[in-house]
Design a protein around this motif. Sequence first.
Motif, PDB file in Angstrom:
ATOM      1  N   GLN A  52       0.824  -1.052  -0.054  1.00 60.61           N
ATOM      2  CA  GLN A  52      -0.130  -0.031   0.090  1.00 60.61           C
ATOM      3  C   GLN A  52       0.730   1.399   0.117  1.00 60.61           C
ATOM      4  O   GLN A  52       1.672   1.216   0.659  1.00 60.61           O
ATOM      5  N   GLY A  56      -1.926   6.810   1.054  1.00 60.13           N
ATOM      6  CA  GLY A  56      -2.980   7.423   0.451  1.00 60.13           C
ATOM      7  C   GLY A  56      -3.849   6.756  -0.587  1.00 60.13           C
ATOM      8  O   GLY A  56      -4.888   6.918  -1.231  1.00 60.13           O
ATOM      9  N   GLU A  57      -3.268   5.434  -0.970  1.00 56.48           N
ATOM     10  CA  GLU A  57      -3.886   4.581  -1.967  1.00 56.48           C
ATOM     11  C   GLU A  57      -4.443   3.376  -1.228  1.00 56.48           C
ATOM     12  O   GLU A  57      -4.223   2.953  -0.148  1.00 56.48           O
ATOM     13  N   ALA A  58      -5.109   2.537  -2.173  1.00 54.88           N
ATOM     14  CA  ALA A  58      -5.721   1.220  -1.716  1.00 54.88           C
ATOM     15  C   ALA A  58      -4.576   0.118  -1.801  1.00 54.88           C
ATOM     16  O   ALA A  58      -3.498   0.361  -2.542  1.00 54.88           O
ATOM     17  N   PRO A  59      -4.449  -0.846  -0.877  1.00 49.95           N
ATOM     18  CA  PRO A  59      -3.619  -2.076  -1.063  1.00 49.95           C
ATOM     19  C   PRO A  59      -3.465  -2.685  -2.485  1.00 49.95           C
ATOM     20  O   PRO A  59      -4.594  -2.653  -3.192  1.00 49.95           O
TER      21      PRO A  59
END
Lengths: 111, 109
Positions: free
Chosen positions: B36, B39-42
């Motif tokens: 991850q 600030g982003e999705a895994p």
Amino acid sequence: SQTIHQWPATLVQPVGSPLSLECTVEGTSNPNLYWYRQAAGRGLQLLFYSVGIGQISSEVPQNLSASRPQDRQFILSSKKLLLSDSGFYLCAWTRSPYEQYFGPGTRLTVT
Amino acid sequence: QQPVQSPQAVILREGEDAVINCSSSKALYSVHWYRQKHGEAPVFLMILLKGGEQKGHEKISASFNEKKQQSSLYLTASQLSYSGTYFCGTDQNDYKLSFGAGTTVTVRA
């Protein structure tokens, strides 16, 4: 190919207001669906999962609920938000037991 | 039950190697690894199924010792793009994953 959508991307809501987050999956059928919450700087907490329409399993007792009205649609709701509900909400899908894919997430701030 | 990841954080220079460990007290059907970015999705990296098969992804590989219920993720010749938080997810063949607390990897030039 499969795609997972979540909306909205960001949300700012006052304490006590209702919540509805939506997740849809395209390009597959009968997926297992999941809702996770991630507090800032923390790990992934599983909230709900569903292995079929109308089948919802809750992992953490709280003021949130989930529904699966259609095969590829998963909704997370609350009647009254708390400050502690703030976080990054992630929807994911999988055809168990294979890899799990996450949506882009919704960043919720409760004020 | 949540798996235990170690170390909590690691700092590397480009080109260096690192190992991230994930262990569980429960019998596992599979282990999943994700990265991850802030600030982003895994993002899914790889899955290791019961049977000890080692999987690879670019210069990132992993192993699964089902007898010890342990998995290790190997970052070889690290690149700046490898920075992020790595999570292992363990599956006890019950439709859901339990995630570790994560290992933050910082790769510096």
